[in-house]
Enzyme design. Structure first.
Site, PDB file in Angstrom:
ATOM      1  N   GLU A 243      -9.825  -1.435   4.310  1.00 30.78           N
ATOM      2  CA  GLU A 243     -10.543  -1.117   5.541  1.00 30.78           C
ATOM      3  C   GLU A 243     -11.903  -1.802   5.533  1.00 30.78           C
ATOM      4  OE1 GLU A 243      -8.869   0.320   7.702  1.00 30.78           O
ATOM      5  OE2 GLU A 243      -8.061   2.265   7.153  1.00 30.78           O
TER       6      GLU A 243
ATOM      7  N   ASP B  17       0.843  -1.198   0.000  1.00 27.28           N
ATOM      8  CA  ASP B  17       0.000   0.000   0.000  1.00 27.28           C
ATOM      9  C   ASP B  17       0.878   1.247   0.000  1.00 27.28           C
ATOM     10  OD1 ASP B  17       0.865  -0.523   2.610  1.00 27.28           O
ATOM     11  OD2 ASP B  17      -1.137  -1.041   3.315  1.00 27.28           O
TER      12      ASP B  17
ATOM     13  N   HIS C   4      -8.073  -4.689   9.271  1.00 27.64           N
ATOM     14  CA  HIS C   4      -7.728  -4.452   7.865  1.00 27.64           C
ATOM     15  C   HIS C   4      -6.484  -5.251   7.476  1.00 27.64           C
ATOM     16  CE1 HIS C   4      -5.156  -0.590   8.847  1.00 27.64           C
ATOM     17  NE2 HIS C   4      -4.386  -1.643   8.847  1.00 27.64           N
TER      18      HIS C   4
ATOM     19  N   ASN D 125      -8.297  -2.687  13.230  1.00 26.37           N
ATOM     20  CA  ASN D 125      -9.718  -2.906  12.914  1.00 26.37           C
ATOM     21  C   ASN D 125      -9.889  -4.117  11.989  1.00 26.37           C
ATOM     22  OD1 ASN D 125      -8.592  -1.926  10.600  1.00 26.37           O
ATOM     23  ND2 ASN D 125      -9.917  -0.146  10.397  1.00 26.37           N
TER      24      ASN D 125
HETATM   25  C1  F6R Z   1       1.106  -1.623   6.268  1.00 22.26           C
HETATM   26  C2  F6R Z   1      -0.248  -2.129   6.219  1.00 22.26           C
HETATM   27  C3  F6R Z   1      -1.122  -2.267   7.413  1.00 22.26           C
HETATM   28  C4  F6R Z   1      -0.389  -2.761   8.655  1.00 22.26           C
HETATM   29  C5  F6R Z   1      -1.326  -2.878   9.844  1.00 22.26           C
HETATM   30  C6  F6R Z   1      -0.586  -3.252  11.112  1.00 22.26           C
HETATM   31  O1  F6R Z   1       1.688  -1.636   4.970  1.00 22.26           O
HETATM   32  O2  F6R Z   1      -0.680  -2.430   5.162  1.00 22.26           O
HETATM   33  O3  F6R Z   1      -2.173  -3.144   7.096  1.00 22.26           O
HETATM   34  O4  F6R Z   1       0.196  -4.006   8.383  1.00 22.26           O
HETATM   35  O5  F6R Z   1      -1.994  -1.672  10.051  1.00 22.26           O
HETATM   36  O6  F6R Z   1       0.326  -2.227  11.398  1.00 22.26           O
HETATM   37  P1  F6R Z   1       1.379  -2.352  12.565  1.00 22.26           P
HETATM   38  O7  F6R Z   1       2.293  -3.469  12.191  1.00 22.26           O
HETATM   39  O8  F6R Z   1       2.092  -1.034  12.601  1.00 22.26           O
HETATM   40  O9  F6R Z   1       0.618  -2.646  13.819  1.00 22.26           O
END
Ligand code: F6R
Length: 243
Positions: free
Chosen positions: A143, A67, A138, A136
């Site tokens: 999302e 992303d 995702h 959440n």
């Molecule tokens: C990052 C991404 C997000 C994270 C997720 C967990 O490229 O796509 O889906 O993997 O929000 O983030 P952390 O590891 O910071 O808790």
């Protein structure tokens, strides 16, 4: 879906890096769909260590972004690409020809998404998706609600995601992003999800118990043929096994 619980974040990084290295050993030019964020940092450090000591040969490994924020310049160090360059691409010496990157300079985000999908297809698809679990539920920036067929697209980030991203930003947190679609993630041959820390315990528990549900995008992993969830004990305190 298989769940493995390890003692702590360090053990998680070692176990995850060993799994990535095993895929690369059988397929040196594997395409890795790579998450950014806090959780995979230890794993990327460990991969760099394995490359340094000769255990991992990353000389043909290919990497695709999962992303990217919209609204930043292409070379903004705060971009997720900038993050990935520092944490993964430079330490493993992955040169641009082996990187699939979102073109955030494109006027039309839909065309940028189509071009990303075309590059992933031309590369033969994703061999391993290395993911984190959003607070959440995702995956990438898919999302809730996101169905299993959600395409690569421009998204508006949820307030909860913006709050968790705010730690990285002193001023305005970008509110729009491009994300690989659920359809791209779920088409990966293998998926490895890393979950660390007590802050993730309740969403991990929900994901493990949930029927496939667009309100919790990670729940679609139950339908994927080769998904391993690696959690540390803080994220899975009761160590309840789930098949
Ligand atoms: C990052 C991404 C997000 C994270 C997720 C967990 O490229 O796509 O889906 O993997 O929000 O983030 P952390 O590891 O910071 O808790």
């Amino acid at each position: 879906m298989e769940l493995h619980v390890v003692d702590d974040a360090r053990a998680l990084a070692v176990a995850a890096a060993a799994r990535v290295a095993a895929v690369v050993a059988t397929r040196p030019d594997a395409l890795l769909l790579a998450a950014t964020g806090d959780t995979p940092i230890g794993t990327y450090n460990e991969l760099a260590r394995l490359a340094d000591d000769g255990t991992l040969d990353a000389s043909r490994l290919r990497v695709a972004q999962l992303d990217e924020y919209l609204g930043l310049g292409g070379d903004d160090p705060r971009s997720l690409y900038g993050w990935m360059e520092r944490a993964l691409l430079a330490p493993l010496a992955i040169e641009p020809a082996r990187i699939i990157r979102f073109d955030v300079t494109h006027d039309d985000p839909t065309s940028a998404a189509r071009s990303y999908d075309a590059q992933v297809r031309a590369a033969g698809g994703v061999d391993l998706a290395l993911l984190g679990l959003g607070p959440n539920g995702h995956l990438g920036f898919n999302e809730p609600p996101s169905g299993a067929d959600a395409p690569t697209r421009k998204v508006r980030l949820n307030p909860e995601t913006l709050r968790s991203n705010a730690d990285y930003w002193r001023d305005a947190v970008p509110e729009r992003a491009l994300t690989a679609g659920m359809s791209v993630i779920l088409a990966a041959r293998r998926i490895l999800v890393l979950v660390s820390g007590e802050g993730k315990a309740s969403i991990l528990d929900r994901m493990l118990r949930s029927e496939p549900d667009p309100g919790l995008p990670a729940s679609f992993l139950h339908h994927h043929a080769d998904t391993v969830v690696l959690a540390d004990r803080d994220a899975r305190p009761d160590r309840t096994p789930h098949a």
